[in-house]
Design a protein around this motif. Structure first.
Motif, PDB file in Angstrom:
ATOM      1  N   HIS A 183      -6.967 -13.395 -12.276  1.00 50.30           N
ATOM      2  CA  HIS A 183      -6.648 -12.439 -11.071  1.00 50.30           C
ATOM      3  C   HIS A 183      -7.893 -12.423 -10.791  1.00 50.30           C
ATOM      4  O   HIS A 183      -8.976 -12.615 -11.079  1.00 50.30           O
ATOM      5  CB  HIS A 183      -6.143 -11.173 -11.669  1.00 50.30           C
ATOM      6  N   CYS A 218      -5.680  -7.981  -5.025  1.00 48.72           N
ATOM      7  CA  CYS A 218      -5.814  -9.392  -5.894  1.00 48.72           C
ATOM      8  C   CYS A 218      -6.301 -10.331  -5.035  1.00 48.72           C
ATOM      9  O   CYS A 218      -5.454 -10.498  -4.140  1.00 48.72           O
ATOM     10  CB  CYS A 218      -4.600  -9.510  -6.777  1.00 48.72           C
ATOM     11  N   GLN A 220      -6.683 -13.670  -5.954  1.00 54.96           N
ATOM     12  CA  GLN A 220      -6.361 -14.736  -6.574  1.00 54.96           C
ATOM     13  C   GLN A 220      -5.175 -15.040  -6.562  1.00 54.96           C
ATOM     14  O   GLN A 220      -4.185 -14.177  -7.247  1.00 54.96           O
ATOM     15  CB  GLN A 220      -7.158 -15.018  -7.875  1.00 54.96           C
ATOM     16  N   CYS A 222      -1.877 -15.601  -8.146  1.00 56.91           N
ATOM     17  CA  CYS A 222      -1.610 -15.351  -9.537  1.00 56.91           C
ATOM     18  C   CYS A 222      -0.061 -15.538  -9.835  1.00 56.91           C
ATOM     19  O   CYS A 222       0.298 -15.178 -10.997  1.00 56.91           O
ATOM     20  CB  CYS A 222      -2.296 -13.973  -9.900  1.00 56.91           C
ATOM     21  N   HIS A 226       2.015 -11.930  -6.333  1.00 60.08           N
ATOM     22  CA  HIS A 226       0.624 -11.757  -6.193  1.00 60.08           C
ATOM     23  C   HIS A 226       0.411 -10.969  -4.689  1.00 60.08           C
ATOM     24  O   HIS A 226      -0.572  -9.989  -4.748  1.00 60.08           O
ATOM     25  CB  HIS A 226      -0.047 -13.072  -5.835  1.00 60.08           C
ATOM     26  N   MET A 229       0.121  -7.103  -5.493  1.00 60.56           N
ATOM     27  CA  MET A 229      -0.603  -6.759  -6.595  1.00 60.56           C
ATOM     28  C   MET A 229      -1.552  -5.848  -6.045  1.00 60.56           C
ATOM     29  O   MET A 229      -2.849  -6.254  -5.706  1.00 60.56           O
ATOM     30  CB  MET A 229      -1.090  -7.945  -7.229  1.00 60.56           C
TER      31      MET A 229
HETATM   32 CU    CU Z   1      -3.158 -11.286  -9.468  1.00 64.33          CU
END
Ligand code: CU
Length: 257
Positions: A183, A218, A220, A222, A226, A229
């Motif tokens: 992440h 976040c 990235q 993921c 995502h 997040m």
């Molecule tokens: Cu993430």
């Protein structure tokens, strides 16, 4: 000159809520102008070669290429400029960013543990020592961080989900890791971004300078969720922060008993 580099207003970046934010934006501005210069330089060179080596004037391809000292000088210049960028700007600045804040003595340390798709925060509690975490003890419902409750340092630890509180104008060190995939911890307004990598605990230091409620997300890709997040960080005055820690300590003790 300074106004031209003030990319913060120019690009509409979020407010600058940490000690290093303005300087980081300044460097972002510098890199943007440098990239514009490079794009114009290489772009005009590209157009020049299209005209200079057009098929109409060169019906027969020349496999030996052009010869001349100018090209060699240009190549040497590019290499030199890039070495200078790395050695004089990038590496020293990276070293300042990595070292100064995490070594501060009165720093506030918090563990950040990412997972699909949430942010867990672990405070060391009154003893200032983080309780041991063990992946074998992880229980998604009752012990998401695998905190070893037999460990005496763990008894006063405070754990929160998607809610981080930090005191303003203090050195903060976040120790960032992940339970599952990679992440990226991103506090936009504070200009703090660091990948969360399973098996590694990466310290990130900074000083928040504005109180208020800010977003953590976040950065990235993921997994499927995502996009949601996210967490919230409250930058509190020292008094509010202490009061919140006290309240959480009572809640944690009630939960444990
Ligand atoms: Cu993430």
């Amino acid at each position: 000159m300074k106004e031209l580099l003030d990319i913060h207003k120019f690009l509409g970046l979020p407010e600058q809520a940490s000690a290093h934010a303005a300087e980081l934006d300044y460097w972002t501005g510098l890199v943007h102008w440098l990239m514009l210069l490079l794009a114009l330089g290489w772009g005009s060179f590209f157009i020049y070669t299209m005209i200079r080596f057009r098929a109409g004037k060169n019906p027969q391809a020349n496999y030996r290429g052009t010869k001349g000292k100018l090209a060699k000088f240009q190549e040497g210049g590019v290499i030199l400029a890039e070495i200078m960028l790395l050695a004089i700007f990038a590496i020293p600045n990276w070293s300042i960013w990595r070292d100064v804040a995490p070594n501060a003595e009165d720093a506030v340390h918090v563990n950040v543990i990412a997972e699909q798709f949430a942010w867990n925060f672990q405070y060391p509690g009154e003893d200032g020592v983080f309780g041991r975490r063990d992946p074998n003890l992880v229980d998604t419902q009752f012990n998401p961080l695998g905190l070893d409750r037999e460990d005496s340092a763990a008894t006063d630890d405070i754990i929160t989900l998607n809610e981080l509180h930090l005191p303003v104008n203090k050195h903060i060190v976040l120790h960032i890791t992940s339970k599952d995939v990679i992440h990226s911890f991103w506090m936009h307004a504070q200009r703090v971004k660091q990948d969360a990598i399973p098996g590694l605990e990466i310290p990130v230091g900074f000083v928040p300078t504005e109180t208020g409620k800010f977003e953590i997300s976040c950065a990235q890709l993921c997994g499927l969720s995502h996009y949601r997040m996210r967490a919230v960080v409250y930058i509190d005055t020292q008094g509010d922060y202490d009061a919140w820690l006290k309240k959480m300590a009572v809640e944690m003790a009630e939960y444990a008993s």
